[in-house]
Design an enzyme around this catalytic site. Structure first.
Site, mmCIF file in Angstrom:
data_model
loop_
_atom_site.group_PDB
_atom_site.id
_atom_site.type_symbol
_atom_site.label_atom_id
_atom_site.label_comp_id
_atom_site.label_asym_id
_atom_site.label_seq_id
_atom_site.Cartn_x
_atom_site.Cartn_y
_atom_site.Cartn_z
ATOM 1 N N HIS A 101 0.855 -1.085 0.102
ATOM 2 C CA HIS A 101 -0.149 -0.080 -0.095
ATOM 3 C C HIS A 101 0.895 1.171 -0.016
ATOM 4 C CE1 HIS A 101 -3.528 2.523 0.759
ATOM 5 N NE2 HIS A 101 -2.802 3.340 1.608
ATOM 6 N N ASP A 153 -14.953 2.470 6.500
ATOM 7 C CA ASP A 153 -14.091 3.526 6.055
ATOM 8 C C ASP A 153 -14.812 4.402 4.929
ATOM 9 O OD1 ASP A 153 -11.465 4.699 5.728
ATOM 10 O OD2 ASP A 153 -11.655 3.627 3.897
ATOM 11 N N ARG A 193 -15.161 12.956 7.114
ATOM 12 C CA ARG A 193 -14.030 13.385 7.335
ATOM 13 C C ARG A 193 -13.638 14.643 6.173
ATOM 14 N NH1 ARG A 193 -9.940 8.636 7.270
ATOM 15 N NH2 ARG A 193 -8.251 10.542 7.598
ATOM 16 N N SER A 211 -7.999 4.258 8.950
ATOM 17 C CA SER A 211 -8.677 4.025 7.667
ATOM 18 C C SER A 211 -7.772 3.158 6.619
ATOM 19 C CB SER A 211 -8.796 5.512 7.045
ATOM 20 O OG SER A 211 -9.123 5.451 5.609
ATOM 21 N N LYS A 242 -8.623 -1.354 5.716
ATOM 22 C CA LYS A 242 -8.939 -2.015 4.403
ATOM 23 C C LYS A 242 -8.046 -3.216 3.913
ATOM 24 C CE LYS A 242 -9.192 2.445 2.979
ATOM 25 N NZ LYS A 242 -8.948 3.719 2.498
HETATM 26 N N1 URA Z 1 -5.821 6.976 2.420
HETATM 27 C C1 URA Z 1 -6.867 6.332 3.060
HETATM 28 O O1 URA Z 1 -7.249 5.337 2.507
HETATM 29 N N2 URA Z 1 -7.344 7.114 4.257
HETATM 30 C C2 URA Z 1 -6.833 7.935 4.766
HETATM 31 O O2 URA Z 1 -7.352 8.621 5.916
HETATM 32 C C3 URA Z 1 -5.908 8.564 4.095
HETATM 33 C C4 URA Z 1 -5.276 7.924 2.999
#
Ligand code: URA
Length: 434
Positions: free
Chosen positions: A82, A161, A168, A183, A187
């Site tokens: 990621h 999320d 947010r 967040s 995932k």
């Molecule tokens: N990427 C994400 O998936 N969530 C965040 O809060 C910031 C970057």
């Protein structure tokens, strides 16, 4: 439990229990708590923070808010990667076929462009026919048969999320360490990989502007993953200037293909090789990161990574002719190469500005669901540290609408800062956490 009591507790700087956090998130996903109370809790978290235990509880509540994947019966070991998001970051496109060619299957969910950053799926969709919306069965079959699949994240994966992120975004609470970490990791954990490599970007083109902030985010995410028994590593990499030279969907895919054809810009190639070395080591395929790097350089050079990429594109409906002849990829109707206005050294190249300029040309989205223009973007002819003479090509604007060109020229010229004396480029890789 009552939402108002939990909000008050966090407002006063007290620690929330895992039960309170789970109850709040579950109730919010079921629409039993309204947005205004959730927004208040998010702001309290933003201002008061969360400790590691609270952040782990928040991550797990989000990860379990929908379906969770597992590849246990079909693959012996999976590693996910990621990136926290950057400009010109097309790493997945070259990294995943390279490690897959070395026997490490990759089953990855990716995102789309938003704000100043590009999205892997938009880049892949520059190839006609490529489909990212696979059924869970197609996703698993391709992971098993091809060893490489990259698809869009299903709405069922960590739905909390998606809902919280939208809130947010509208309440100025995106930039919070526990909220970003939970967040991302919710995932990744729901995605089912046994090991996760994090590429945490540092610099004005990313969420984390300083090395200290990025280290704190990386360490927190590594702790969250390890608390759930996953093997974790993080690499802190530069995002003061864009990665590579191309910014924009087809332009970036083309650059990744050049790298898969054994060439490509040096910084991009180095990052791909380094991250691949970490992924292979996490999976136990190589004993050290250096050995993993050597093996990756070999598959980029001998065509096996390109071959894997071709198989993957075919499996997802894409036309392989575009892999072999990248010249066929969508091209912008108007290309203007802008000359350097002066002699000097490039001291700064603001990644955020380059990303926003490319987005305004049409490569990005103003809001979720907007279409993107695959052809447009920016190609950088000079980056930080380069010595440039007045009149040398500085950058090229690839536009579909001629009226965009003056805006892009002005923004890009302002993104460059000059120095009379030699300037040192920022390091590509700051450090790793293994
Ligand atoms: N990427 C994400 O998936 N969530 C965040 O809060 C910031 C970057």
């Amino acid at each position: 439990m009552r939402a108002v009591d939990i909000i008050a507790k966090k407002r006063d700087g007290l620690e929330l229990s895992p039960e309170e956090i789970h109850w709040f998130i579950q109730s919010y996903v079921k629409d039993e708590i309204p947005d205004y109370q959730t927004a208040a809790l998010l702001m309290a978290i933003y201002l008061r923070g969360m400790n590691t235990q609270e952040t782990i509880a928040l991550t797990m509540a989000m990860a379990h808010s929908g379906e969770t994947l597992s590849f246990k019966e079909i693959l012996p070991f999976t590693v996910d990667k990621h990136s926290t998001g950057g400009v010109g970051d097309k790493t997945t496109l070259a990294l995943t076929p390279a490690v897959s060619a070395l026997g490490l299957p990759v089953a990855k969910m990716s995102g789309r462009a938003l704000g100043h950053t590009g999205g892997t799926l938009d880049k892949l969709e520059s190839i006609p026919g490529f489909r990212a919306d696979l059924t869970p069965e197609q996703f698993r079959r391709q992971a098993r048969e091809v060893g490489l699949v990259v698809a869009s994240q299903t709405a069922q994966l960590a739905p909390a999320d998606g809902k919280l992120y939208a809130l947010r975004d509208a309440t100025a609470t995106v930039g919070s360490l526990p909220l970003i970490a939970s967040s991302i990791m919710s995932k990744k954990l729901a995605g089912g990989a046994d090991a996760i490599l994090l590429d945490v970007k540092v610099g004005h083109g990313s969420f984390m502007k300083t090395l200290d902030e990025a280290v704190a985010l990386a360490e927190l995410m590594v702790d969250i993953g390890r608390s759930q028994g996953r093997r974790m590593a993080a690499v802190l990499t530069d995002m003061h200037q864009p990665l590579g030279r191309a910014v924009g969907n087809a332009l970036e895919l083309r650059e990744a293909l050049e790298t898969l054809h054994g060439a490509g810009p040096e910084d991009f190639r180095t990052l791909v090789i380094t991250l691949a070395g970490h992924m292979l080591t996490l999976a136990g395929i190589t004993a050290t990161v250096d050995e993993g790097k050597e093996k990756t350089a070999q598959v980029l050079w001998d065509g096996s990574a390109l071959n894997k990429f071709r198989q993957f594109i075919i499996a997802q409906g894409g036309d392989p002719a575009y892999v072999d002849e990248p010249d066929r990829l969508p091209k912008a109707q108007y290309i203007e190469t802008v000359p350097a206005p002066r002699d000097g050294y490039i001291a700064e190249l603001n990644a955020m500005e380059v990303g926003l300029t490319s987005a305004v040309l049409g490569a990005g989205r103003a809001k979720k669901g907007d279409p993107v223009d695959h052809a447009v973007g920016i190609v950088l002819h000079a980056k930080i540290g380069d010595k440039v003479h007045a009149g040398d090509p500085l950058f090229a604007i690839h536009a579909s609408r001629p009226e965009h060109i003056p805006m892009a020229r002005e923004r890009m010229l302002a993104a460059y800062k000059w120095s009379e004396v030699p300037a040192t480029p920022p390091p590509l890789i700051y450090r790793s956490i293994t």
